[in-house]
Design a protein around this motif. Structure first.
Motif, PDB file in Angstrom:
ATOM      1  N   LYS A  21     -12.241  -4.553  11.863  1.00 34.31           N
ATOM      2  CA  LYS A  21     -12.627  -4.623  10.447  1.00 34.31           C
ATOM      3  C   LYS A  21     -12.929  -6.063  10.038  1.00 34.31           C
ATOM      4  CE  LYS A  21     -13.262  -2.556   6.456  1.00 34.31           C
ATOM      5  NZ  LYS A  21     -14.304  -1.524   6.283  1.00 34.31           N
ATOM      6  N   VAL A  22     -12.125  -7.005  10.556  1.00 31.21           N
ATOM      7  CA  VAL A  22     -12.371  -8.423  10.263  1.00 31.21           C
ATOM      8  C   VAL A  22     -13.760  -8.819  10.767  1.00 31.21           C
ATOM      9  CG1 VAL A  22     -11.685 -10.786  10.826  1.00 31.21           C
ATOM     10  CG2 VAL A  22      -9.951  -9.112  10.206  1.00 31.21           C
ATOM     11  N   ARG A  33      -4.331  -6.422  -3.536  1.00 30.64           N
ATOM     12  CA  ARG A  33      -3.405  -7.485  -3.949  1.00 30.64           C
ATOM     13  C   ARG A  33      -2.692  -8.045  -2.726  1.00 30.64           C
ATOM     14  NH1 ARG A  33      -2.872  -6.945  -9.457  1.00 30.64           N
ATOM     15  NH2 ARG A  33      -3.742  -4.979 -10.239  1.00 30.64           N
ATOM     16  N   VAL A  34      -2.765  -9.351  -2.574  1.00 28.14           N
ATOM     17  CA  VAL A  34      -2.170 -10.021  -1.414  1.00 28.14           C
ATOM     18  C   VAL A  34      -1.313 -11.188  -1.895  1.00 28.14           C
ATOM     19  CG1 VAL A  34      -2.663 -11.348   0.696  1.00 28.14           C
ATOM     20  CG2 VAL A  34      -4.083  -9.372   0.100  1.00 28.14           C
ATOM     21  N   SER A  35      -0.164 -11.370  -1.263  1.00 27.81           N
ATOM     22  CA  SER A  35       0.684 -12.535  -1.541  1.00 27.81           C
ATOM     23  C   SER A  35       0.785 -13.377  -0.275  1.00 27.81           C
ATOM     24  CB  SER A  35       2.092 -12.102  -1.966  1.00 27.81           C
ATOM     25  OG  SER A  35       2.050 -11.366  -3.166  1.00 27.81           O
ATOM     26  N   LYS A  36       0.625 -14.691  -0.420  1.00 31.69           N
ATOM     27  CA  LYS A  36       0.687 -15.588   0.741  1.00 31.69           C
ATOM     28  C   LYS A  36       1.730 -16.665   0.525  1.00 31.69           C
ATOM     29  CE  LYS A  36      -1.976 -18.412   3.931  1.00 31.69           C
ATOM     30  NZ  LYS A  36      -3.243 -19.080   4.269  1.00 31.69           N
ATOM     31  N   LEU A  46      -6.577 -10.924   7.477  1.00 30.82           N
ATOM     32  CA  LEU A  46      -6.049  -9.718   8.119  1.00 30.82           C
ATOM     33  C   LEU A  46      -5.528  -8.738   7.069  1.00 30.82           C
ATOM     34  CD1 LEU A  46      -4.085 -11.274  11.133  1.00 30.82           C
ATOM     35  CD2 LEU A  46      -6.425 -10.399  11.114  1.00 30.82           C
ATOM     36  N   ALA A  47      -4.800  -9.274   6.066  1.00 24.24           N
ATOM     37  CA  ALA A  47      -4.250  -8.403   5.014  1.00 24.24           C
ATOM     38  C   ALA A  47      -5.370  -7.762   4.190  1.00 24.24           C
ATOM     39  CB  ALA A  47      -3.323  -9.215   4.103  1.00 24.24           C
ATOM     40  N   ILE A  48      -6.395  -8.542   3.877  1.00 23.01           N
ATOM     41  CA  ILE A  48      -7.521  -7.999   3.104  1.00 23.01           C
ATOM     42  C   ILE A  48      -8.249  -6.922   3.909  1.00 23.01           C
ATOM     43  CG2 ILE A  48      -9.791  -8.559   2.121  1.00 23.01           C
ATOM     44  CD1 ILE A  48      -8.571 -11.311   1.344  1.00 23.01           C
ATOM     45  N   ALA A  49      -8.440  -7.178   5.196  1.00 20.48           N
ATOM     46  CA  ALA A  49      -9.095  -6.179   6.052  1.00 20.48           C
ATOM     47  C   ALA A  49      -8.293  -4.883   6.063  1.00 20.48           C
ATOM     48  CB  ALA A  49      -9.240  -6.725   7.469  1.00 20.48           C
ATOM     49  N   PHE A  50      -6.976  -5.005   6.182  1.00 21.89           N
ATOM     50  CA  PHE A  50      -6.119  -3.813   6.181  1.00 21.89           C
ATOM     51  C   PHE A  50      -6.215  -3.089   4.839  1.00 21.89           C
ATOM     52  CE2 PHE A  50      -1.838  -1.758   6.021  1.00 21.89           C
ATOM     53  CZ  PHE A  50      -2.004  -0.931   7.123  1.00 21.89           C
ATOM     54  N   LEU A  76       0.847  -1.189   0.000  1.00 19.95           N
ATOM     55  CA  LEU A  76       0.000   0.000   0.000  1.00 19.95           C
ATOM     56  C   LEU A  76       0.882   1.237   0.000  1.00 19.95           C
ATOM     57  CD1 LEU A  76      -2.642  -1.126   2.649  1.00 19.95           C
ATOM     58  CD2 LEU A  76      -3.085  -0.769   0.223  1.00 19.95           C
ATOM     59  N   GLU A  77       0.660   2.109  -0.962  1.00 21.06           N
ATOM     60  CA  GLU A  77       1.408   3.361  -1.087  1.00 21.06           C
ATOM     61  C   GLU A  77       2.921   3.123  -1.090  1.00 21.06           C
ATOM     62  OE1 GLU A  77       0.030   5.885   2.031  1.00 21.06           O
ATOM     63  OE2 GLU A  77      -1.942   6.180   1.109  1.00 21.06           O
ATOM     64  N   GLY A  78       3.326   2.083  -1.809  1.00 19.05           N
ATOM     65  CA  GLY A  78       4.746   1.797  -1.973  1.00 19.05           C
ATOM     66  C   GLY A  78       5.397   1.094  -0.805  1.00 19.05           C
ATOM     67  N   MET A  79       4.637   0.750   0.241  1.00 19.51           N
ATOM     68  CA  MET A  79       5.186   0.057   1.405  1.00 19.51           C
ATOM     69  C   MET A  79       4.611  -1.350   1.497  1.00 19.51           C
ATOM     70  SD  MET A  79       5.201   3.018   4.349  1.00 19.51           S
ATOM     71  CE  MET A  79       5.945   1.895   5.534  1.00 19.51           C
ATOM     72  N   ILE A  80       5.449  -2.291   1.959  1.00 20.87           N
ATOM     73  CA  ILE A  80       5.030  -3.678   2.118  1.00 20.87           C
ATOM     74  C   ILE A  80       4.651  -3.924   3.573  1.00 20.87           C
ATOM     75  CG2 ILE A  80       5.681  -6.097   1.847  1.00 20.87           C
ATOM     76  CD1 ILE A  80       5.601  -4.682  -0.785  1.00 20.87           C
ATOM     77  N   PHE A  81       3.440  -4.446   3.799  1.00 19.99           N
ATOM     78  CA  PHE A  81       2.987  -4.776   5.151  1.00 19.99           C
ATOM     79  C   PHE A  81       2.848  -6.297   5.256  1.00 19.99           C
ATOM     80  CE2 PHE A  81       1.591  -0.481   4.286  1.00 19.99           C
ATOM     81  CZ  PHE A  81       1.904   0.197   5.462  1.00 19.99           C
ATOM     82  N   GLU A  82       3.252  -6.847   6.385  1.00 19.95           N
ATOM     83  CA  GLU A  82       3.299  -8.291   6.582  1.00 19.95           C
ATOM     84  C   GLU A  82       2.373  -8.686   7.723  1.00 19.95           C
ATOM     85  OE1 GLU A  82       7.022  -9.947   8.198  1.00 19.95           O
ATOM     86  OE2 GLU A  82       7.095 -11.160   6.361  1.00 19.95           O
ATOM     87  N   PHE A  83       1.578  -9.741   7.493  1.00 22.88           N
ATOM     88  CA  PHE A  83       0.646 -10.215   8.513  1.00 22.88           C
ATOM     89  C   PHE A  83       0.813 -11.724   8.698  1.00 22.88           C
ATOM     90  CE2 PHE A  83      -1.282  -6.360   6.864  1.00 22.88           C
ATOM     91  CZ  PHE A  83      -1.706  -5.718   8.028  1.00 22.88           C
TER      92      PHE A  83
END
Length: 698
Positions: free
Chosen positions: A594-595, A650-653, A634-638, A571-578
């Motif tokens: 949100k979940v 877009r999510v990668s698992k 969690l990633a989709i909720a975020f 998101l906005e050029g940053m990678i977030f990990e869950f």
């Protein structure tokens, strides 16, 4: 040649000694002090005035000064040469060298013909330079003619000429002929050894490079930095860490690390051999690493699947104001593809356009691969169509991308286009083709392609092709056929093949063959947690909870830890990990709220939690909560919290998407009117309007 009027004032002329009085030595000194063409014209004018301009030694000095010492003065040199009635061999040599240095190899070849036509006798330096010109234009035919002339005039054993012949043949791809010359030499100096090593280097015969270097060591032949740079590169390609370390110790002991090219070769070798920390230490010690060093280190991180560090180093490279090259960009795109960092990769693509990078095959293919691995097949197709040159690898990457994104039939259409374009498929191409058949459920077509690999194209199936066939049968529910296919394989099945069968058993709840698959896997890879989890989930899916718990307990007894589910979102050029049931994110409370909102809404659309996917140690009343806290949810909720309405998520698992998350994500895409692209360990899932591109067939 008409002389220009002398510019030197008359009062200073007497202080300029004439060549007749000095034998030309003083004049040569003055010519070598020329800084500009203007200086050269002054001296040249004086030489014409004194009548010395046509003396052979003076002509040679004029040529050397104008052709080799001063920039942008080649035209002047050509005029000087043309005004000489009888140029010496040395004069010809100077102009031939000048043509080569200025990127005019064909002119140097033409000058040799003129030389022979005028009955001037080429010497060893002439032939060596002309052979270099043949190398530049990759003309074996011209090189062979020069070779014949060298034999005719008696230079058969002249080391200087033979070294150039070795280099020429190697550059023209005739390394066998180069080796024949090398083996026929009675004495070989370091230049000769470097020439043949460079020949094998150019054609990628890394094993020969290493073996030649070992021969040098055995015979006590001296080597230099040029030798070591070639050998280190070969060590990196071969993964020969022992020899690479020996060279590293030699470089350290002899104080050679100050040579930037050698230090860069060491960084590249260690990185390619998996010693990334050692490579980084050497890289950090370099005072001013150039683009090659930066690219080698970034590539090392990429190949070691340390994509975050690769991208971080790329940012450092930009801060250091070092311009990246094609090699850099290929590695950066590969890291973006690995992380699913779409925005970062798009920025790289725009940078390539802004800087007018040559759209070579490697770079174009890397872009196609990047977009495909981010689930953007329209972009991948556009890049592919705009590639000026493609090779079999480019086609194969596109075919694989379409297959993994659920467009199996289109992948087969691209394969047909590849054949029409007269590109021969490779073993890698067929991995994509068979994968396309597998994901599209085209069993008969897949069997036909598998048979034609060897019958029509002479490609022996590798373990990957067998794995694709097992996947093809398994996805179609033909579990027993998949099992018998494995037992009849021409090569020994590995753990991945059996794991593919186990995954199919999980989807189709087949306990019998699932148990057999795990039994075979444990013999090969006894400590892979995912295999136990798969069979445990099969037991759970058919209500055999005691067996599921027993299998999990076996894992604990053997000290086998479960790989945690991990999902990434950009998101906005940053990678977030869950991680599953993770609470480390600063906004974890808002994310879990949100979940809960998502689950409430999709229940109204018909969602029922599949508690068989919950942790086995979860209590009955906790199982529904457990599955709702899987990492991709969690990633989709975020993503829903932080992205604009209507934009894709877009999510990668790292693991395979479970059945519950697959069902939930379909409904989320419908309820929230979002396209959601999930890349799991096996393929892409494009969720839209309540359905998935895989047609629930994964």
């Amino acid at each position: 040649m008409a002389a220009s009027a002398p510019i030197i004032p008359a009062k200073t002329a007497p202080s300029l000694p004439t060549p007749l009085a000095t034998g030309g030595n003083r004049q040569a000194l003055l010519l070598h002090r020329c800084k500009t063409v203007h200086d050269l014209r002054q001296i040249h004018g004086h030489l014409v005035k004194t009548g010395a301009a046509h003396l052979p030694s003076v002509v040679e000095n004029l040529l050397e000064c104008s052709a080799l010492l001063l920039p942008d003065s080649l035209d002047y040199a050509v005029k000087v040469f043309g005004a000489s009635p009888r140029p010496t061999t040395q004069a010809y040599n100077i102009l031939i060298r000048a043509y080569i240095r200025n990127g005019c190899p064909y002119d140097s070849l033409a000058l040799l013909l003129l030389m022979l036509d005028r009955s001037a006798r080429p010497d060893k330096h002439t032939l060596s330079c002309v052979l270099k010109a043949c190398s530049r234009v990759f003309s074996r035919r011209c090189g062979e003619q020069v070779h014949a002339h060298a034999l005719k005039v008696g230079f058969r054993s002249e080391e200087f000429v033979v070294n150039s012949l070795i280099h020429m043949y190697a550059c023209c791809g005739e390394v066998g002929l180069a080796r024949k010359l090398f083996d026929g030499m009675s004495t070989r100096g370091i230049v000769t050894w470097n020439a043949i090593i460079a020949g094998y280097f150019k054609v990628g015969e890394w094993r020969e490079v290493v073996e030649l270097f070992r021969s040098m060591l055995d015979r006590g032949v001296a080597f230099d930095k040029v030798t070591l740079i070639s050998v280190l590169t070969a060590c990196g390609r071969l993964g020969d860490l022992d020899l690479g370390k020996w060279i590293g110790e030699y470089v350290e002991a002899n104080g050679l690390k100050e040579c930037q090219n050698l230090a860069t070769a060491l960084v590249d070798m260690y990185a390619k051999c998996g010693e990334v920390e050692t490579a980084r230490k050497l890289f950090d010690e370099m005072p001013h690493p150039d683009v090659v060093a930066w690219s080698a280190m970034i590539s090392g991180y990429t190949q070691a699947n340390r994509s975050r560090e690769a991208l971080a180093l790329f940012h450092d490279m930009q801060k250091a104001i070092v311009e990246p090259n094609e090699v850099t960009m290929v590695s950066v795109l590969s890291s973006c593809a690995d992380l699913g960092a779409l925005e970062m990769g798009k920025w790289v693509h725009s940078y390539i356009k802004r800087k007018n990078f040559q759209f070579a095959v490697n770079l174009g293919t890397a872009l196609v691969d990047f977009y495909a691995k981010c689930g953007c097949m329209d972009n991948a197709l556009e890049v592919f169509k705009n590639m000026p040159i493609r090779n079999a690898w480019s086609w194969s990457v596109l075919i694989q991308g379409l297959a993994s994104n659920g467009q199996g039939r289109q992948a087969l259409e691209v394969f047909a286009s590849m054949l029409e374009a007269k590109f021969l498929p490779t073993d890698v191409t067929f991995i994509g083709v068979l994968s396309a058949c597998s994901h599209a459920g085209l069993v008969e077509e897949g069997q036909a392609f598998f048979d034609n690999m060897s019958k029509k194209y002479g490609i022996s199936p590798r373990i990957e092709h067998y794995g694709c066939m097992v996947d093809l049968f398994g996805r179609a529910g033909l579990i027993e056929e998949a099992y018998w296919f494995i037992t009849s394989m021409a090569i020994e099945p590995n753990a991945i093949v059996w794991r593919t069968l186990l995954s199919a058993c999980k989807v189709h709840k087949n306990v019998k063959f699932g148990e057999e698959a795990l039994k075979q896997i444990v013999k090969l890879e006894p400590r892979h947690s995912g295999d136990y989890i798969l069979l445990s989930n099969i037991y759970a899916s058919v209500g055999r909870w005691e067996d599921a718990v027993r299998l999990r307990n076996q894992m604990k007894e053997k000290g086998i830890a479960k790989d945690p589910g991990c999902s990434l979102i950009e998101l906005e050029g940053m990678i977030f990990e869950f991680f599953a049931e993770d609470s480390s994110h600063p906004q974890s409370k808002e994310i879990y709220d949100k979940v809960n909102e998502i689950v409430t809404k999709i229940k109204l659309a018909g969602y029922v939690a599949n508690t068989a996917e919950a942790r086995l140690d979860a209590k009955e009343d906790e199982k529904e909560v457990s599955v709702s806290h899987h990492s991709e949810k969690l990633a989709i909720a975020f993503g829903l919290m932080k992205s604009a309405p209507g934009t894709p998520i877009r999510v990668s698992k790292n693991l395979r998407v479970c059945t519950d998350c697959h069902t939930a994500t379909k409904l989320i895409s419908k309820v929230y009117e979002r396209e959601i692209i999930v890349r799991d360990r096996n393929r892409f899932h494009h969720f839209k309007d309540g359905s998935c591109s895989c047609n629930d067939y994964w």
